[in-house]
Design a protein around this motif. Structure first.
Motif, short mmCIF file in Angstrom:
data_model
loop_
_atom_site.label_atom_id
_atom_site.label_comp_id
_atom_site.label_asym_id
_atom_site.label_seq_id
_atom_site.Cartn_x
_atom_site.Cartn_y
_atom_site.Cartn_z
N UNK A 11 10.71 34.07 95.15
CA UNK A 11 11.69 33.37 95.97
C UNK A 11 11.07 32.95 97.30
N UNK A 12 10.36 33.87 97.93
CA UNK A 12 9.73 33.59 99.21
C UNK A 12 8.66 32.49 99.07
N UNK A 13 7.94 32.53 97.95
CA UNK A 13 6.93 31.50 97.69
C UNK A 13 7.59 30.14 97.51
N UNK A 14 8.68 30.10 96.75
CA UNK A 14 9.41 28.84 96.55
C UNK A 14 9.91 28.29 97.88
N UNK A 15 10.49 29.15 98.71
CA UNK A 15 10.99 28.70 100.02
C UNK A 15 9.84 28.25 100.93
N UNK A 16 8.69 28.89 100.79
CA UNK A 16 7.52 28.51 101.56
C UNK A 16 7.11 27.06 101.25
N UNK A 17 7.26 26.66 99.98
CA UNK A 17 6.95 25.28 99.60
C UNK A 17 8.08 24.31 99.98
N UNK A 18 9.32 24.79 99.94
CA UNK A 18 10.47 23.91 100.14
C UNK A 18 10.77 23.64 101.61
N UNK A 19 10.79 24.68 102.42
CA UNK A 19 11.31 24.57 103.78
C UNK A 19 10.57 23.57 104.67
N UNK A 20 9.25 23.43 104.60
CA UNK A 20 8.59 22.46 105.47
C UNK A 20 8.89 21.00 105.11
N UNK A 21 9.44 20.77 103.93
CA UNK A 21 9.66 19.41 103.43
C UNK A 21 11.14 19.06 103.51
N UNK A 22 11.49 18.10 104.35
CA UNK A 22 12.89 17.74 104.56
C UNK A 22 13.57 17.30 103.27
N UNK A 23 12.87 16.52 102.46
CA UNK A 23 13.45 16.04 101.20
C UNK A 23 13.79 17.21 100.28
N UNK A 24 12.88 18.17 100.18
CA UNK A 24 13.10 19.32 99.30
C UNK A 24 14.18 20.24 99.87
N UNK A 25 14.22 20.39 101.20
CA UNK A 25 15.28 21.20 101.82
C UNK A 25 16.66 20.63 101.49
N UNK A 26 16.82 19.34 101.69
CA UNK A 26 18.10 18.69 101.42
C UNK A 26 18.45 18.76 99.94
N UNK A 27 17.45 18.62 99.09
CA UNK A 27 17.67 18.70 97.65
C UNK A 27 18.14 20.10 97.26
N UNK A 28 17.52 21.12 97.85
CA UNK A 28 17.93 22.50 97.57
C UNK A 28 19.39 22.73 97.96
N UNK A 29 19.77 22.31 99.15
CA UNK A 29 21.14 22.51 99.62
C UNK A 29 22.13 21.76 98.72
N UNK A 30 21.77 20.57 98.30
CA UNK A 30 22.67 19.79 97.43
C UNK A 30 22.88 20.48 96.09
N UNK A 31 21.83 21.08 95.55
CA UNK A 31 21.93 21.69 94.22
C UNK A 31 22.56 23.07 94.25
N UNK A 32 22.33 23.80 95.34
CA UNK A 32 22.86 25.16 95.40
C UNK A 32 24.35 25.16 95.74
N UNK A 33 24.79 24.28 96.59
CA UNK A 33 26.20 24.19 96.97
C UNK A 33 26.83 22.98 96.29
#
Length: 287
Positions: free
Chosen positions: A64-86
């Motif tokens: 999980x921490x590794x996935x977030x490490x890849x996702x959080x610095x990237x705005x596109x991936x951050x927004x995609x994560x929030x859209x899919x989780x909620x």
């Protein structure tokens, strides 16, 4: 349709499968092999039990921490994560029902079929205790927490980074292979589920590995049919652990269950060829 086209483009942004899967394997393996070694020391003190449990949990948390490490610095991936989780808009009733009840129906059907081969009817009784230990953590907590943490890794980054390189069928089979290897060190931790599985016999260990193939195919079918809704894989994974644990199920019934799920997953693949075999995600496969 515009959102679905954007989904096609976003999947291509998950571009680091080798780095993700290398880290998500090596770090848990290191922690779990150490944990397994400590769990077999004698005398096994209460302090050692704490160390074993903390190391095991840290290994579970690492992807999980590794996935977030890849996702959080990237705005596109951050927004995609929030859209899919909620995301509650794509929770269509038919997919939600399958998510919640498929594993219950499959294990009950497998137990019923096993009766034809002379296996006991008391499998349908609720289990009075859990079949494995989870160290200092209550087993019911692990049955909820482990699927949640795993799917926060596998379906936040892990699945889509494979899907960006392969069609869904290939990505699913590759992930099932990785997942079986990922669990391997857990078989060395005394009294844990996978350790008990190994002790129960080779056929049941092999069945666990084989069962991951239909499980992943069905879970990813649900995931992409609902436009990559992360909630469904989480619930589906939790339901699998819960329903396969609450009954006094004979291990052979789980072998039969794997056979039933293989048939179902083959049907889903054959009736959803575009979804599984198109190299690029096709928005028309969502319905």
């Amino acid at each position: 349709m515009k959102a679905q086209v954007q989904t096609t483009e976003i999947i291509q942004a998950y571009q680091r499968p080798l780095a993700f899967y290398t880290l998500a394997t090596m770090i848990p393996w290191g922690l779990w092999f150490i944990s397994g070694h400590i769990s077999h020391l004698s005398p096994y003190s209460h302090e050692m039990k704490w160390i074993t449990s903390i190391l095991s949990f840290t290994g579970l948390l690492a992807p999980v921490l590794i996935a977030f490490w890849f996702i959080l610095p990237n705005k596109t991936l951050r927004e995609d994560f929030m859209r899919r989780f909620f995301n509650f808009k794509t929770l269509k009733p038919q997919y939600l029902l399958i998510t919640v009840f498929l594993m219950l129906v499959s294990i009950l059907a497998a137990q019923a079929i096993s009766l034809l081969f002379g296996y006991p009817a008391d499998q349908f009784q609720l289990r009075g205790s859990f079949s494995f230990s989870s160290g200092i953590f209550p087993v019911w907590v692990l049955l909820l927490l482990a699927p949640l943490l795993e799917e926060l890794a596998w379906h936040s980054y892990g699945t889509d980074c494979l899907r960006s390189r392969f069609n869904l069928f290939t990505a699913s089979v590759l992930f099932a292979f990785f997942w079986s290897l990922w669990h391997f060190p857990l078989s060395f931790i005394k009294d844990y589920y996978h350790s008990n599985l190994v002790e129960s016999g080779l056929i049941y260990s092999v069945n666990f590995v084989v069962s991951l193939v239909p499980f992943v195919l069905i879970m990813n079918w649900l995931y992409y049919k609902t436009n990559r809704n992360m909630l469904l894989p989480i619930v589906f994974h939790i339901s699998a652990g819960f329903f396969n644990e609450i009954f006094s199920t004979h291990p052979m019934s789980k072998v039969i269950q794997t056979g039933l799920l293989l048939v179902l997953s083959a049907f889903l693949v054959l009736t959803n060829r575009s979804l599984f075999f198109n190299r690029i995600f096709n928005p028309s496969t969502i319905n």
